[in-house]
Motif scaffolding. Structure first.
Motif, PDB file in Angstrom:
ATOM      1  N   LEU A 151      99.481  74.577  43.115  1.00  0.00           N
ATOM      2  CA  LEU A 151      99.449  73.146  43.418  1.00  0.00           C
ATOM      3  C   LEU A 151      98.633  72.851  44.674  1.00  0.00           C
ATOM      4  O   LEU A 151      98.199  71.711  44.870  1.00  0.00           O
ATOM      5  N   LEU A 152      98.433  73.841  45.521  1.00  0.00           N
ATOM      6  CA  LEU A 152      97.788  73.617  46.808  1.00  0.00           C
ATOM      7  C   LEU A 152      96.324  73.168  46.682  1.00  0.00           C
ATOM      8  O   LEU A 152      95.891  72.286  47.435  1.00  0.00           O
ATOM      9  N   PRO A 153      95.515  73.745  45.777  1.00  0.00           N
ATOM     10  CA  PRO A 153      94.153  73.230  45.630  1.00  0.00           C
ATOM     11  C   PRO A 153      94.125  71.759  45.212  1.00  0.00           C
ATOM     12  O   PRO A 153      93.261  70.996  45.664  1.00  0.00           O
ATOM     13  N   PHE A 154      95.068  71.356  44.355  1.00  0.00           N
ATOM     14  CA  PHE A 154      95.149  69.948  43.955  1.00  0.00           C
ATOM     15  C   PHE A 154      95.448  69.073  45.168  1.00  0.00           C
ATOM     16  O   PHE A 154      94.798  68.036  45.381  1.00  0.00           O
ATOM     17  N   LEU A 155      96.403  69.482  45.990  1.00  0.00           N
ATOM     18  CA  LEU A 155      96.747  68.711  47.181  1.00  0.00           C
ATOM     19  C   LEU A 155      95.588  68.697  48.174  1.00  0.00           C
ATOM     20  O   LEU A 155      95.288  67.648  48.771  1.00  0.00           O
ATOM     21  N   ALA A 156      94.918  69.832  48.330  1.00  0.00           N
ATOM     22  CA  ALA A 156      93.790  69.918  49.258  1.00  0.00           C
ATOM     23  C   ALA A 156      92.654  68.990  48.825  1.00  0.00           C
ATOM     24  O   ALA A 156      92.051  68.290  49.664  1.00  0.00           O
ATOM     25  N   LEU A 157      92.355  68.959  47.533  1.00  0.00           N
ATOM     26  CA  LEU A 157      91.293  68.087  47.044  1.00  0.00           C
ATOM     27  C   LEU A 157      91.676  66.619  47.200  1.00  0.00           C
ATOM     28  O   LEU A 157      90.840  65.776  47.537  1.00  0.00           O
ATOM     29  N   THR A 158      92.955  66.300  46.967  1.00  0.00           N
ATOM     30  CA  THR A 158      93.435  64.931  47.166  1.00  0.00           C
ATOM     31  C   THR A 158      93.213  64.486  48.607  1.00  0.00           C
ATOM     32  O   THR A 158      92.713  63.381  48.864  1.00  0.00           O
ATOM     33  N   LEU A 159      93.562  65.342  49.556  1.00  0.00           N
ATOM     34  CA  LEU A 159      93.393  65.003  50.966  1.00  0.00           C
ATOM     35  C   LEU A 159      91.921  64.927  51.353  1.00  0.00           C
ATOM     36  O   LEU A 159      91.526  64.100  52.179  1.00  0.00           O
ATOM     37  N   LEU A 160      91.100  65.780  50.746  1.00  0.00           N
ATOM     38  CA  LEU A 160      89.660  65.731  51.024  1.00  0.00           C
ATOM     39  C   LEU A 160      89.081  64.394  50.574  1.00  0.00           C
ATOM     40  O   LEU A 160      88.272  63.784  51.289  1.00  0.00           O
ATOM     41  N   LEU A 161      89.495  63.935  49.410  1.00  0.00           N
ATOM     42  CA  LEU A 161      89.016  62.644  48.921  1.00  0.00           C
ATOM     43  C   LEU A 161      89.495  61.505  49.816  1.00  0.00           C
ATOM     44  O   LEU A 161      88.747  60.561  50.100  1.00  0.00           O
ATOM     45  N   LEU A 162      90.744  61.598  50.279  1.00  0.00           N
ATOM     46  CA  LEU A 162      91.270  60.582  51.191  1.00  0.00           C
ATOM     47  C   LEU A 162      90.554  60.618  52.544  1.00  0.00           C
ATOM     48  O   LEU A 162      90.515  59.606  53.249  1.00  0.00           O
ATOM     49  N   ALA A 163      90.023  61.773  52.887  1.00  0.00           N
ATOM     50  CA  ALA A 163      89.350  61.928  54.179  1.00  0.00           C
ATOM     51  C   ALA A 163      87.898  61.456  54.150  1.00  0.00           C
ATOM     52  O   ALA A 163      87.243  61.410  55.206  1.00  0.00           O
ATOM     53  N   LEU A 164      87.374  61.105  52.984  1.00  0.00           N
ATOM     54  CA  LEU A 164      85.960  60.715  52.882  1.00  0.00           C
ATOM     55  C   LEU A 164      85.580  59.566  53.823  1.00  0.00           C
ATOM     56  O   LEU A 164      84.516  59.622  54.457  1.00  0.00           O
ATOM     57  N   PRO A 165      86.400  58.503  53.937  1.00  0.00           N
ATOM     58  CA  PRO A 165      86.034  57.448  54.897  1.00  0.00           C
ATOM     59  C   PRO A 165      85.912  57.965  56.332  1.00  0.00           C
ATOM     60  O   PRO A 165      84.993  57.582  57.060  1.00  0.00           O
ATOM     61  N   LEU A 166      86.822  58.848  56.754  1.00  0.00           N
ATOM     62  CA  LEU A 166      86.747  59.427  58.091  1.00  0.00           C
ATOM     63  C   LEU A 166      85.506  60.300  58.222  1.00  0.00           C
ATOM     64  O   LEU A 166      84.828  60.279  59.269  1.00  0.00           O
ATOM     65  N   ILE A 167      85.195  61.070  57.179  1.00  0.00           N
ATOM     66  CA  ILE A 167      84.001  61.914  57.204  1.00  0.00           C
ATOM     67  C   ILE A 167      82.746  61.067  57.328  1.00  0.00           C
ATOM     68  O   ILE A 167      81.821  61.377  58.090  1.00  0.00           O
ATOM     69  N   ILE A 168      82.712  59.958  56.580  1.00  0.00           N
ATOM     70  CA  ILE A 168      81.572  59.037  56.670  1.00  0.00           C
ATOM     71  C   ILE A 168      81.443  58.499  58.085  1.00  0.00           C
ATOM     72  O   ILE A 168      80.337  58.392  58.635  1.00  0.00           O
ATOM     73  N   LEU A 169      82.573  58.146  58.693  1.00  0.00           N
ATOM     74  CA  LEU A 169      82.564  57.636  60.066  1.00  0.00           C
ATOM     75  C   LEU A 169      82.022  58.688  61.032  1.00  0.00           C
ATOM     76  O   LEU A 169      81.191  58.370  61.906  1.00  0.00           O
ATOM     77  N   LEU A 170      82.469  59.927  60.898  1.00  0.00           N
ATOM     78  CA  LEU A 170      82.037  60.989  61.803  1.00  0.00           C
ATOM     79  C   LEU A 170      80.556  61.314  61.631  1.00  0.00           C
ATOM     80  O   LEU A 170      79.864  61.638  62.601  1.00  0.00           O
ATOM     81  N   VAL A 171      80.067  61.232  60.398  1.00  0.00           N
ATOM     82  CA  VAL A 171      78.665  61.575  60.122  1.00  0.00           C
ATOM     83  C   VAL A 171      77.715  60.435  60.480  1.00  0.00           C
ATOM     84  O   VAL A 171      76.672  60.655  61.107  1.00  0.00           O
ATOM     85  N   LEU A 172      78.089  59.214  60.120  1.00  0.00           N
ATOM     86  CA  LEU A 172      77.176  58.078  60.284  1.00  0.00           C
ATOM     87  C   LEU A 172      77.379  57.299  61.579  1.00  0.00           C
ATOM     88  O   LEU A 172      76.505  56.529  61.976  1.00  0.00           O
ATOM     89  N   GLY A 173      78.523  57.458  62.213  1.00  0.00           N
ATOM     90  CA  GLY A 173      78.761  56.717  63.439  1.00  0.00           C
ATOM     91  C   GLY A 173      78.818  55.214  63.195  1.00  0.00           C
ATOM     92  O   GLY A 173      79.516  54.739  62.294  1.00  0.00           O
ATOM     93  N   GLN A 174      78.062  54.460  63.961  1.00  0.00           N
ATOM     94  CA  GLN A 174      78.074  53.001  63.859  1.00  0.00           C
ATOM     95  C   GLN A 174      77.552  52.498  62.513  1.00  0.00           C
ATOM     96  O   GLN A 174      77.906  51.408  62.063  1.00  0.00           O
ATOM     97  N   ARG A 175      76.714  53.293  61.878  1.00  0.00           N
ATOM     98  CA  ARG A 175      76.194  52.873  60.570  1.00  0.00           C
ATOM     99  C   ARG A 175      77.287  52.799  59.518  1.00  0.00           C
ATOM    100  O   ARG A 175      77.139  52.147  58.482  1.00  0.00           O
ATOM    101  N   ALA A 176      78.403  53.467  59.777  1.00  0.00           N
ATOM    102  CA  ALA A 176      79.525  53.431  58.839  1.00  0.00           C
ATOM    103  C   ALA A 176      80.110  52.028  58.718  1.00  0.00           C
ATOM    104  O   ALA A 176      80.768  51.709  57.729  1.00  0.00           O
ATOM    105  N   VAL A 177      79.857  51.178  59.728  1.00  0.00           N
ATOM    106  CA  VAL A 177      80.365  49.806  59.703  1.00  0.00           C
ATOM    107  C   VAL A 177      79.839  49.048  58.497  1.00  0.00           C
ATOM    108  O   VAL A 177      80.524  48.193  57.922  1.00  0.00           O
ATOM    109  N   THR A 178      78.622  49.348  58.067  1.00  0.00           N
ATOM    110  CA  THR A 178      78.046  48.685  56.890  1.00  0.00           C
ATOM    111  C   THR A 178      78.324  49.452  55.597  1.00  0.00           C
ATOM    112  O   THR A 178      78.414  48.851  54.530  1.00  0.00           O
ATOM    113  N   VAL A 179      78.490  50.773  55.698  1.00  0.00           N
ATOM    114  CA  VAL A 179      78.705  51.590  54.501  1.00  0.00           C
ATOM    115  C   VAL A 179      80.136  51.462  53.985  1.00  0.00           C
ATOM    116  O   VAL A 179      80.365  51.328  52.776  1.00  0.00           O
ATOM    117  N   LEU A 180      81.116  51.493  54.878  1.00  0.00           N
ATOM    118  CA  LEU A 180      82.521  51.503  54.473  1.00  0.00           C
ATOM    119  C   LEU A 180      82.944  50.251  53.701  1.00  0.00           C
ATOM    120  O   LEU A 180      83.646  50.370  52.689  1.00  0.00           O
TER     121      LEU A 180
END
Length: 212
Positions: A151-180
Protein backbone atom coordinates in the motif's frame (compact mmCIF):
# COMPACT_ATOMS: atom_id res chain seq x y z
CA UNK A 1 -4.17 -7.77 -10.27
CA UNK A 2 -2.21 -5.13 -12.17
CA UNK A 3 -0.31 -3.07 -9.58
CA UNK A 4 -0.20 -0.12 -12.00
CA UNK A 5 -4.01 0.02 -12.04
CA UNK A 6 -3.99 0.30 -8.24
CA UNK A 7 -1.50 3.16 -8.38
CA UNK A 8 -3.71 4.97 -10.89
CA UNK A 9 -6.40 5.30 -8.23
CA UNK A 10 -4.13 7.82 -6.47
CA UNK A 11 -5.41 10.29 -9.07
CA UNK A 12 -8.93 9.74 -7.75
CA UNK A 13 -7.71 10.20 -4.17
CA UNK A 14 -6.55 13.77 -4.79
CA UNK A 15 -9.12 14.92 -7.38
CA UNK A 16 -11.51 17.49 -5.95
CA UNK A 17 -11.10 19.55 -2.77
CA UNK A 18 -7.86 17.76 -1.86
CA UNK A 19 -5.80 19.12 -4.78
CA UNK A 20 -7.70 22.43 -4.85
CA UNK A 21 -6.82 22.98 -1.19
CA UNK A 22 -3.18 22.15 -1.93
CA UNK A 23 -3.18 24.81 -4.66
CA UNK A 24 -4.71 27.42 -2.35
CA UNK A 25 -2.18 26.65 0.37
CA UNK A 26 0.69 26.99 -2.12
CA UNK A 27 -0.53 30.57 -2.65
CA UNK A 28 -1.03 31.34 1.04
CA UNK A 29 0.99 33.60 3.35
CA UNK A 30 2.90 30.66 4.84
CA UNK A 31 2.89 28.62 1.65
CA UNK A 32 5.81 26.30 2.35
CA UNK A 33 5.09 25.51 6.00
CA UNK A 34 1.33 25.21 5.49
CA UNK A 35 1.75 23.01 2.42
CA UNK A 36 4.14 20.66 4.23
CA UNK A 37 1.79 20.49 7.21
CA UNK A 38 -1.10 19.74 4.86
CA UNK A 39 0.84 16.88 3.28
CA UNK A 40 1.71 15.47 6.72
CA UNK A 41 -1.95 15.54 7.75
CA UNK A 42 -3.07 13.90 4.52
CA UNK A 43 -0.30 11.30 4.78
CA UNK A 44 -1.21 10.39 8.34
CA UNK A 45 -4.90 10.06 7.45
CA UNK A 46 -4.09 7.94 4.41
CA UNK A 47 -1.79 5.69 6.41
CA UNK A 48 -4.43 5.15 9.10
CA UNK A 49 -7.27 4.59 6.63
CA UNK A 50 -5.36 2.20 4.41
CA UNK A 51 -4.01 0.23 7.37
CA UNK A 52 -7.42 -0.17 9.01
CA UNK A 53 -9.10 -1.30 5.79
CA UNK A 54 -6.18 -3.60 4.92
CA UNK A 55 -6.39 -5.51 8.19
CA UNK A 56 -10.19 -5.56 8.05
CA UNK A 57 -10.06 -7.23 4.64
CA UNK A 58 -7.37 -9.65 5.76
CA UNK A 59 -9.53 -10.70 8.70
CA UNK A 60 -12.36 -11.41 6.26
CA UNK A 61 -9.95 -13.14 3.89
CA UNK A 62 -8.65 -15.30 6.75
CA UNK A 63 -12.12 -16.63 7.48
CA UNK A 64 -12.29 -18.18 4.01
CA UNK A 65 -9.98 -21.03 4.86
CA UNK A 66 -9.03 -21.37 1.22
CA UNK A 67 -5.51 -22.72 1.84
CA UNK A 68 -4.22 -21.08 -1.31
CA UNK A 69 -7.25 -21.99 -3.45
CA UNK A 70 -9.85 -19.58 -4.81
CA UNK A 71 -12.79 -19.34 -2.41
CA UNK A 72 -16.01 -17.46 -1.84
CA UNK A 73 -14.28 -14.96 0.46
CA UNK A 74 -12.07 -13.64 -2.32
CA UNK A 75 -15.06 -13.18 -4.58
CA UNK A 76 -16.92 -11.46 -1.74
CA UNK A 77 -14.05 -8.99 -1.42
CA UNK A 78 -14.12 -8.42 -5.19
CA UNK A 79 -17.83 -7.64 -4.96
CA UNK A 80 -17.17 -5.18 -2.12
CA UNK A 81 -14.45 -3.52 -4.21
CA UNK A 82 -16.78 -3.34 -7.21
CA UNK A 83 -19.54 -1.79 -5.08
CA UNK A 84 -17.06 0.79 -3.72
CA UNK A 85 -15.92 1.67 -7.24
CA UNK A 86 -19.47 2.09 -8.53
CA UNK A 87 -20.33 4.27 -5.54
CA UNK A 88 -17.19 6.29 -6.23
CA UNK A 89 -18.23 6.80 -9.86
CA UNK A 90 -21.57 8.16 -8.68
CA UNK A 91 -19.91 10.51 -6.17
CA UNK A 92 -17.50 11.87 -8.78
CA UNK A 93 -20.31 12.31 -11.33
CA UNK A 94 -22.58 14.15 -8.89
CA UNK A 95 -19.77 16.55 -7.96
CA UNK A 96 -18.81 17.30 -11.54
CA UNK A 97 -20.85 20.53 -11.66
CA UNK A 98 -18.96 22.13 -8.80
CA UNK A 99 -17.08 24.54 -11.04
CA UNK A 100 -16.12 26.88 -8.20
CA UNK A 101 -14.27 26.06 -4.99
CA UNK A 102 -16.29 26.36 -1.75
CA UNK A 103 -16.24 29.81 -0.16
CA UNK A 104 -14.41 28.51 2.90
CA UNK A 105 -11.34 27.89 0.75
CA UNK A 106 -10.84 31.63 0.46
CA UNK A 107 -9.79 31.60 4.13
CA UNK A 108 -6.81 29.40 3.28
CA UNK A 109 -4.76 32.44 2.31
CA UNK A 110 -4.13 33.01 6.02
CA UNK A 111 -4.13 29.35 7.09
CA UNK A 112 -1.65 28.39 9.78
CA UNK A 113 0.41 25.17 9.49
CA UNK A 114 -1.58 23.69 12.37
CA UNK A 115 -4.86 24.38 10.60
CA UNK A 116 -3.46 23.02 7.33
CA UNK A 117 -2.40 19.79 9.06
CA UNK A 118 -5.90 19.25 10.48
CA UNK A 119 -7.50 20.09 7.16
CA UNK A 120 -5.28 17.64 5.29
CA UNK A 121 -6.17 14.92 7.78
CA UNK A 122 -9.93 15.56 7.55
CA UNK A 123 -10.07 15.86 3.75
CA UNK A 124 -8.62 12.36 3.42
CA UNK A 125 -10.08 10.50 6.39
CA UNK A 126 -13.61 11.96 6.23
CA UNK A 127 -14.28 12.33 2.49
CA UNK A 128 -16.58 9.61 1.09
CA UNK A 129 -14.68 9.58 -2.20
CA UNK A 130 -11.35 8.91 -0.49
CA UNK A 131 -12.86 6.27 1.80
CA UNK A 132 -14.33 4.48 -1.22
CA UNK A 133 -10.97 4.69 -3.00
CA UNK A 134 -9.12 3.26 0.00
CA UNK A 135 -11.65 0.44 0.23
CA UNK A 136 -11.09 -0.35 -3.44
CA UNK A 137 -7.30 -0.28 -3.17
CA UNK A 138 -6.99 -2.28 0.05
CA UNK A 139 -9.67 -4.75 -0.98
CA UNK A 140 -7.97 -5.42 -4.29
CA UNK A 141 -4.58 -6.01 -2.71
CA UNK A 142 -5.88 -7.97 0.28
CA UNK A 143 -8.03 -10.11 -2.00
CA UNK A 144 -4.86 -11.16 -3.78
CA UNK A 145 -2.96 -11.77 -0.52
CA UNK A 146 -0.63 -8.80 -0.96
CA UNK A 147 1.24 -7.66 2.16
CA UNK A 148 0.58 -4.32 3.89
CA UNK A 149 3.68 -2.62 2.54
CA UNK A 150 2.28 -2.88 -1.00
CA UNK A 151 0.00 0.00 0.00
CA UNK A 152 2.95 2.33 0.57
CA UNK A 153 3.69 3.10 -3.12
CA UNK A 154 0.02 4.04 -3.56
CA UNK A 155 0.20 6.38 -0.57
CA UNK A 156 3.53 7.82 -1.72
CA UNK A 157 2.18 8.57 -5.20
CA UNK A 158 -0.95 10.16 -3.68
CA UNK A 159 1.21 12.49 -1.58
CA UNK A 160 3.46 13.27 -4.55
CA UNK A 161 0.44 14.36 -6.56
CA UNK A 162 -0.79 16.47 -3.65
CA UNK A 163 2.67 18.02 -3.42
CA UNK A 164 2.66 19.21 -7.06
CA UNK A 165 1.44 22.75 -6.20
CA UNK A 166 4.25 23.10 -3.63
CA UNK A 167 6.76 21.71 -6.14
CA UNK A 168 5.57 24.23 -8.73
CA UNK A 169 6.00 27.00 -6.15
CA UNK A 170 9.54 25.89 -5.28
CA UNK A 171 10.56 25.56 -8.94
CA UNK A 172 8.89 28.63 -10.42
CA UNK A 173 8.94 31.03 -7.49
CA UNK A 174 6.88 34.15 -8.19
CA UNK A 175 5.85 32.82 -11.59
CA UNK A 176 3.77 30.23 -9.76
CA UNK A 177 1.32 33.05 -8.95
CA UNK A 178 0.05 32.87 -12.54
CA UNK A 179 0.47 29.11 -13.04
CA UNK A 180 -1.35 27.87 -9.92
CA UNK A 181 -4.71 29.60 -10.60
CA UNK A 182 -4.73 28.08 -14.10
CA UNK A 183 -4.02 24.64 -12.63
CA UNK A 184 -6.82 25.17 -10.11
CA UNK A 185 -9.30 26.12 -12.84
CA UNK A 186 -8.31 23.10 -14.95
CA UNK A 187 -8.75 20.78 -11.99
CA UNK A 188 -12.17 22.23 -11.29
CA UNK A 189 -13.31 21.65 -14.84
CA UNK A 190 -11.69 18.38 -15.87
CA UNK A 191 -10.48 16.34 -12.89
CA UNK A 192 -13.80 14.48 -12.68
CA UNK A 193 -13.35 13.17 -16.22
CA UNK A 194 -9.87 11.85 -15.41
CA UNK A 195 -11.21 10.23 -12.23
CA UNK A 196 -14.09 8.54 -14.04
CA UNK A 197 -11.73 7.14 -16.68
CA UNK A 198 -9.39 5.71 -14.03
CA UNK A 199 -12.27 4.20 -12.05
CA UNK A 200 -13.73 2.65 -15.21
CA UNK A 201 -10.39 0.98 -15.95
CA UNK A 202 -10.31 -0.46 -12.45
CA UNK A 203 -13.94 -1.61 -12.69
CA UNK A 204 -13.03 -3.53 -15.85
CA UNK A 205 -10.16 -5.25 -14.05
CA UNK A 206 -12.33 -6.22 -11.06
CA UNK A 207 -15.10 -7.57 -13.32
CA UNK A 208 -12.55 -9.63 -15.23
CA UNK A 209 -11.34 -11.11 -11.91
CA UNK A 210 -14.92 -12.00 -10.96
CA UNK A 211 -15.44 -13.78 -14.27
CA UNK A 212 -12.39 -16.00 -13.86
Amino acid sequence: MNWLSVLLLSVVMIAGPQIITAIFLASSQEARRSSLAYLCGAGLAGLIGLTVWHFAFHVVRGTGGGQGKPDGTRHLIDWVVLAALLALMVIVFVRRKRSRPPKWMNTLQAASPRFAFGLGFLLVIAMPSDEATMVAVTGSLAGHDKPWWHLLPFLALTLLLLALPLIILLVLGQRAVTVLPKARDWANEHSWLVSEAVILIFVTIVVSDLLK
